[in-house]
Scaffold this motif. Structure first.
Motif, PDB file in Angstrom:
ATOM      1  N   TYR A 177       0.808  -1.212   0.000  1.00 16.11           N
ATOM      2  CA  TYR A 177       0.000   0.000   0.000  1.00 16.11           C
ATOM      3  C   TYR A 177       0.841   1.262   0.000  1.00 16.11           C
ATOM      4  N   GLY A 178       2.142   1.132  -0.108  1.00 13.69           N
ATOM      5  CA  GLY A 178       3.004   2.298  -0.158  1.00 13.69           C
ATOM      6  C   GLY A 178       3.210   2.959   1.191  1.00 13.69           C
ATOM      7  N   ALA A 179       2.871   2.264   2.288  1.00 18.55           N
ATOM      8  CA  ALA A 179       2.977   2.864   3.608  1.00 18.55           C
ATOM      9  C   ALA A 179       4.385   2.762   4.177  1.00 18.55           C
ATOM     10  N   VAL A 180       5.170   1.839   3.669  1.00 16.58           N
ATOM     11  CA  VAL A 180       6.552   1.686   4.116  1.00 16.58           C
ATOM     12  C   VAL A 180       7.430   1.836   2.891  1.00 16.58           C
ATOM     13  N   SER A 181       8.476   2.584   3.016  1.00 16.28           N
ATOM     14  CA  SER A 181       9.362   2.761   1.875  1.00 16.28           C
ATOM     15  C   SER A 181      10.100   1.467   1.590  1.00 16.28           C
ATOM     16  N   PHE A 241      -5.494   8.367  -2.165  1.00 16.36           N
ATOM     17  CA  PHE A 241      -4.368   9.276  -2.013  1.00 16.36           C
ATOM     18  C   PHE A 241      -3.451   9.153  -3.209  1.00 16.36           C
ATOM     19  N   GLN A 242      -2.618  10.144  -3.356  1.00 16.49           N
ATOM     20  CA  GLN A 242      -1.617  10.150  -4.407  1.00 16.49           C
ATOM     21  C   GLN A 242      -0.275   9.903  -3.724  1.00 16.49           C
ATOM     22  N   ASP A 243       0.411   8.838  -4.125  1.00 16.49           N
ATOM     23  CA  ASP A 243       1.680   8.517  -3.464  1.00 16.49           C
ATOM     24  C   ASP A 243       2.794   9.434  -3.947  1.00 16.49           C
ATOM     25  N   SER A 244       3.980   9.250  -3.380  1.00 17.05           N
ATOM     26  CA  SER A 244       5.095  10.146  -3.683  1.00 17.05           C
ATOM     27  C   SER A 244       5.514  10.090  -5.148  1.00 17.05           C
ATOM     28  N   ALA A 245       5.158   9.016  -5.842  1.00 18.13           N
ATOM     29  CA  ALA A 245       5.480   8.902  -7.265  1.00 18.13           C
ATOM     30  C   ALA A 245       4.396   9.521  -8.140  1.00 18.13           C
ATOM     31  N   GLY A 246       3.327  10.026  -7.504  1.00 17.92           N
ATOM     32  CA  GLY A 246       2.251  10.655  -8.267  1.00 17.92           C
ATOM     33  C   GLY A 246       1.172   9.684  -8.704  1.00 17.92           C
ATOM     34  N   VAL A 247       1.222   8.428  -8.239  1.00 17.70           N
ATOM     35  CA  VAL A 247       0.239   7.415  -8.621  1.00 17.70           C
ATOM     36  C   VAL A 247      -0.923   7.467  -7.634  1.00 17.70           C
ATOM     37  N   TRP A 248      -2.136   7.512  -8.181  1.00 22.21           N
ATOM     38  CA  TRP A 248      -3.310   7.522  -7.317  1.00 22.21           C
ATOM     39  C   TRP A 248      -3.558   6.122  -6.793  1.00 22.21           C
ATOM     40  N   ARG A 249      -3.772   6.010  -5.482  1.00 22.16           N
ATOM     41  CA  ARG A 249      -4.075   4.737  -4.816  1.00 22.16           C
ATOM     42  C   ARG A 249      -5.498   4.843  -4.276  1.00 22.16           C
ATOM     43  N   ILE A 250      -6.344   3.937  -4.715  1.00 25.40           N
ATOM     44  CA  ILE A 250      -7.743   3.935  -4.290  1.00 25.40           C
ATOM     45  C   ILE A 250      -8.032   2.556  -3.712  1.00 25.40           C
ATOM     46  N   HIS A 251      -8.480   2.524  -2.479  1.00 19.16           N
ATOM     47  CA  HIS A 251      -8.748   1.260  -1.803  1.00 19.16           C
ATOM     48  C   HIS A 251     -10.254   1.146  -1.565  1.00 19.16           C
ATOM     49  N   LEU A 252     -10.852   0.101  -2.141  1.00 24.60           N
ATOM     50  CA  LEU A 252     -12.276  -0.140  -2.016  1.00 24.60           C
ATOM     51  C   LEU A 252     -12.511  -1.383  -1.180  1.00 24.60           C
ATOM     52  N   ARG A 253     -13.670  -1.444  -0.546  1.00 25.08           N
ATOM     53  CA  ARG A 253     -14.050  -2.618   0.233  1.00 25.08           C
ATOM     54  C   ARG A 253     -15.491  -2.924  -0.116  1.00 25.08           C
ATOM     55  N   GLU A 254     -15.774  -4.218  -0.355  1.00 24.06           N
ATOM     56  CA  GLU A 254     -17.143  -4.638  -0.629  1.00 24.06           C
ATOM     57  C   GLU A 254     -17.945  -4.571   0.660  1.00 24.06           C
ATOM     58  N   VAL A 255     -19.141  -4.020   0.585  1.00 26.35           N
ATOM     59  CA  VAL A 255     -19.996  -3.925   1.756  1.00 26.35           C
ATOM     60  C   VAL A 255     -21.321  -4.608   1.469  1.00 26.35           C
ATOM     61  N   ASP A 256     -21.981  -5.015   2.537  1.00 27.85           N
ATOM     62  CA  ASP A 256     -23.292  -5.642   2.376  1.00 27.85           C
ATOM     63  C   ASP A 256     -24.275  -4.587   1.908  1.00 27.85           C
ATOM     64  N   GLY A 257     -24.957  -4.868   0.799  1.00 25.16           N
ATOM     65  CA  GLY A 257     -25.880  -3.901   0.223  1.00 25.16           C
ATOM     66  C   GLY A 257     -27.210  -4.015   0.805  1.00 25.16           C
TER      67      GLY A 257
END
Length: 172
Positions: free
Chosen positions: A21-25, A156-172
């Motif tokens: 997830y880009g949280a640790v270098s 969020f946009q990481d330090s390299a400029g790449v957008w990171r989008i994290h989705l989670r399935e939820v009960d509808g």
């Protein structure tokens, strides 16, 4: 403007492989050094609080202008009555010879001090909405059963400029 740092949010919400997830270098730097807040520059019309304040100020100035026209008509009418001239009134039409000012400024009228505005999306927000809502959501109908719902966990946009989008399935 101060806002939550999406990298911090991502690093504190996930367990397992932080590197994914880009949280640790790549050197293994711990996530404790990631600031919780960051400062970003936004245009005033991208901030709902600023837009609301702008619209409040425009409405207040408009109300004062209406009162000023009313007071001016009252003064002028006292003077005009001395020599028998017709009284002034708020405009009834564009060609009203006895019209001066308005009783009410119509909504959305452009005045010298501006007009009410609506909040606009910033570039990053517009891109995110296009990618998630228009592209991914449209494609998701082919990949998932109809009615499957997702929530955005983080973006969020990481330090390299790449957008990171994290989705989670939820009960509808």
């Amino acid at each position: 403007m101060r806002e939550l740092n999406p990298v911090w949010v991502s690093a504190t919400q996930y367990s397992g492989s932080w590197n994914a997830y880009g949280a640790v270098s790549s050197t293994g730097t711990p996530t404790s050094g990631i600031p919780q807040y960051r400062y970003v520059t936004k245009e005033w019309h991208e901030d709902q609080g600023a837009v609301d304040r702008n619209n409040e100020l425009i409405a207040a100035v408009g109300a004062q202008q209406v009162l000023l026209w009313e007071a001016a008509r009252a003064c002028a009418n006292k003077i005009r009555a001395l020599y028998g001239a017709a009284a002034l009134r708020s405009y009834q039409s564009e060609n009203d010879p006895n019209g001066y000012g308005l009783d009410e400024i119509p909504e959305g009228t452009e005045m010298p001090w501006g007009a009410p505005v609506e909040r606009t999306e910033g570039c990053g927000e517009a891109t995110f909405n296009f990618v998630v809502k228009d592209f991914l959501w449209g494609e998701a109908e082919f990949l998932f059963q109809r009615g499957t719902s997702f929530e955005v966990v983080s973006k969020f946009q990481d330090s390299a400029g790449v957008w990171r989008i994290h989705l989670r399935e939820v009960d509808g």
